[in-house]
Motif scaffolding. Sequence first.
Motif, mmCIF file in Angstrom:
data_model
loop_
_atom_site.group_PDB
_atom_site.id
_atom_site.type_symbol
_atom_site.label_atom_id
_atom_site.label_comp_id
_atom_site.label_asym_id
_atom_site.label_seq_id
_atom_site.Cartn_x
_atom_site.Cartn_y
_atom_site.Cartn_z
ATOM 1 N N MET A 1 9.405 6.087 35.338
ATOM 2 C CA MET A 1 9.715 5.023 34.335
ATOM 3 C C MET A 1 11.075 5.246 34.047
ATOM 4 N N PHE A 2 11.734 6.494 34.018
ATOM 5 C CA PHE A 2 12.763 6.717 33.544
ATOM 6 C C PHE A 2 13.941 6.734 34.484
ATOM 7 N N ASP A 3 13.658 6.938 35.746
ATOM 8 C CA ASP A 3 14.277 7.120 36.935
ATOM 9 C C ASP A 3 14.885 5.797 37.458
ATOM 10 N N PRO A 4 16.295 5.647 37.694
ATOM 11 C CA PRO A 4 16.739 4.407 37.893
ATOM 12 C C PRO A 4 16.133 3.802 39.381
ATOM 13 N N LYS A 5 15.577 4.643 40.387
ATOM 14 C CA LYS A 5 15.301 4.431 41.561
ATOM 15 C C LYS A 5 13.509 4.581 41.613
ATOM 16 N N GLY A 6 12.935 4.567 40.277
ATOM 17 C CA GLY A 6 11.592 4.641 40.241
ATOM 18 C C GLY A 6 10.838 6.042 41.026
ATOM 19 N N ARG A 7 11.644 6.988 41.356
ATOM 20 C CA ARG A 7 11.266 8.307 42.029
ATOM 21 C C ARG A 7 10.106 8.998 41.175
ATOM 22 N N LYS A 8 9.018 9.020 41.787
ATOM 23 C CA LYS A 8 7.949 9.670 40.825
ATOM 24 C C LYS A 8 8.068 11.400 41.001
ATOM 25 N N VAL A 9 7.696 12.051 39.714
ATOM 26 C CA VAL A 9 7.409 13.212 39.753
ATOM 27 C C VAL A 9 6.099 13.783 39.162
ATOM 28 N N PRO A 10 5.004 14.033 39.995
ATOM 29 C CA PRO A 10 3.612 14.312 39.317
ATOM 30 C C PRO A 10 3.984 15.304 38.409
ATOM 31 N N CYS A 11 3.175 15.004 37.148
ATOM 32 C CA CYS A 11 3.201 16.020 36.311
ATOM 33 C C CYS A 11 1.556 16.287 35.660
ATOM 34 N N VAL A 12 1.342 17.496 35.070
ATOM 35 C CA VAL A 12 0.087 17.644 34.382
ATOM 36 C C VAL A 12 0.439 18.756 33.301
ATOM 37 N N GLY A 13 0.052 18.382 32.053
ATOM 38 C CA GLY A 13 0.387 19.271 30.964
ATOM 39 C C GLY A 13 -1.016 19.295 29.640
ATOM 40 N N VAL A 14 -0.605 20.404 28.987
ATOM 41 C CA VAL A 14 -1.617 20.630 28.055
ATOM 42 C C VAL A 14 -0.725 20.754 26.575
ATOM 43 N N SER A 15 -1.394 20.298 25.507
ATOM 44 C CA SER A 15 -0.631 20.395 24.115
ATOM 45 C C SER A 15 -1.767 21.173 23.312
ATOM 46 N N ILE A 16 -1.235 22.336 22.732
ATOM 47 C CA ILE A 16 -2.291 22.917 21.907
ATOM 48 C C ILE A 16 -2.194 22.489 20.438
ATOM 49 N N GLY A 17 -3.105 22.147 20.048
ATOM 50 C CA GLY A 17 -3.054 21.515 18.440
ATOM 51 C C GLY A 17 -2.667 22.758 17.407
ATOM 52 N N ILE A 18 -1.426 23.123 17.274
ATOM 53 C CA ILE A 18 -1.090 24.183 16.666
ATOM 54 C C ILE A 18 -1.343 24.040 14.950
ATOM 55 N N GLU A 19 -1.236 22.810 14.590
ATOM 56 C CA GLU A 19 -1.376 22.746 13.176
ATOM 57 C C GLU A 19 -2.912 22.715 12.577
ATOM 58 N N ARG A 20 -3.729 22.171 13.661
ATOM 59 C CA ARG A 20 -4.972 22.455 13.234
ATOM 60 C C ARG A 20 -5.569 23.721 13.266
ATOM 61 N N ILE A 21 -5.195 24.313 14.220
ATOM 62 C CA ILE A 21 -5.514 25.897 14.472
ATOM 63 C C ILE A 21 -4.952 26.681 13.327
ATOM 64 N N PHE A 22 -3.630 26.390 12.899
ATOM 65 C CA PHE A 22 -3.097 27.104 11.779
ATOM 66 C C PHE A 22 -3.869 26.829 10.571
ATOM 67 N N SER A 23 -4.258 25.583 10.196
ATOM 68 C CA SER A 23 -5.089 25.394 9.136
ATOM 69 C C SER A 23 -6.484 26.295 9.067
ATOM 70 N N ILE A 24 -7.044 26.442 10.077
ATOM 71 C CA ILE A 24 -8.326 27.200 10.402
ATOM 72 C C ILE A 24 -7.762 28.475 10.104
ATOM 73 N N LEU A 25 -6.858 29.207 10.870
ATOM 74 C CA LEU A 25 -6.494 30.409 10.460
ATOM 75 C C LEU A 25 -6.111 30.801 9.005
ATOM 76 N N GLU A 26 -5.465 30.006 8.373
ATOM 77 C CA GLU A 26 -5.067 30.029 7.059
ATOM 78 C C GLU A 26 -6.189 30.391 5.774
ATOM 79 N N GLN A 27 -7.177 29.124 6.285
ATOM 80 C CA GLN A 27 -8.263 29.193 5.514
ATOM 81 C C GLN A 27 -9.229 30.577 5.566
ATOM 82 N N ARG A 28 -9.325 31.019 6.997
ATOM 83 C CA ARG A 28 -9.969 32.052 7.410
ATOM 84 C C ARG A 28 -9.007 33.487 6.459
#
Length: 423
Positions: free
Chosen positions: A303-330
């Motif tokens: 979508m951002f490439d002027p020629k529309g060249r695709k780069v396959p991607c896979v990724g993960v996002s760790i829910g750091i804030e939710r984990i933090f609030s669990i650890l803080e409570q603990r």
Amino acid sequence: PAQVALRDRLFATVVACFKRHGAAAIDTPVLELRETLMGKYGDNSKLIYELQDQGGELLALRYDLTVPFARYLAMNKITNIKRYHIAKVYRRDNPATTRGRYREFYQCDFDIAGHFDPMLPDAECLKIVHEILSELQLGDFLIKVNDRRILNGVFAVCGIPESKFVSTCSTVDKLDKMPWEEVRSEMVGEKGLSPEAADRIGEYVQLHGGLELIEQLLQDPKLSQNKLAKEGLGDMKLLFEYLTLFGITGKISFDLSLARGLDYYTGVIFEAVLLQQENNHVEELVGVGSVAGGGRYDGLVGMFDPKGRKVPCVGVSIGIERIFSILEQRVKTSGEKVRTTETQVLVATPQKHLLSARLKLISELWDAGIKAEMLYKKDPKLLKQLQYCEDMGIPLVAIIGEQELTDGVVKLRDVATREEVRM
């Protein structure tokens, strides 16, 4: 300070895992052009903070780290990278601080970009989620996986027009928070699906299991005729074979209700949820919220490439804030004291008029790279100095009195055991 110390501890665990898997760190600007972000987040685009600079350019605060990453790849013509990025993102949302939901919060992403053989990077992303959640010892968890192609195939064989795939998808995504009856009534009432089509979708999206379910759906007379669903199921089978080799399928569930609301996902999608026992029945486990999520987004860089060249991607996002609030409570519950500094030794004097001796000694310690502190008083009481060590968790006190000065030594005291040595 206690919160930052706990957060640093959490970041260290996550970053160690990302580095173990060979990722390089990058950083992207907090501000993006408004057009870069718009139309990438489904219904959530209304949560983007929009800004205008003095030159009249329309800007926005980044909503996540994935879209800026895709823009960065296209702009720099990068076709192959494994990266991680921990930084703040911004959402015009209603905060719920008890659940780790804020307007400004950290995201913690790991992504693999490039043309590779199917499902190998995807399997590694799931392994990373498994490693992090196991290391953090947050309790029992489950990683749900699905594939957008399977979902779209299901919608197609249930007679849903393609124009309604995305909106139906965001409704299906609510199945983890709402019972099927409510999801069905939203499909019919708000999204305009026929009751029969909604019922047909219901037969599929309430299924979850493992390899056996994948095999069963590959034999399904309707789904096996749909090209997209067949591709997705074939890849899902391969993914489960790799996850079996990693030895983590016990925590993985192929769940057809998983949809993930973002528009840019094209293939495998996944979400990790923490489980808790309900009513003390061990077999009755319920999810207490998502702590990681991600998937494959093969069309985003194009979508951002002027020629529309695709780069396959896979990724993960760790829910750091939710984990933090669990650890803080603990930490609060356990009464554990979180050290907010790394001071190794406090330089103390037991008598008056010894400030110069303290300053000389602490200067030597600092020059030797030792983390040291002293109280900012000319003649502090020894008891007060020792109490400071207790309060701050400083393990050692270097005591220098008149006798020590005469003998040319320092008395080193272990705060916890009260043992002393002269050296």
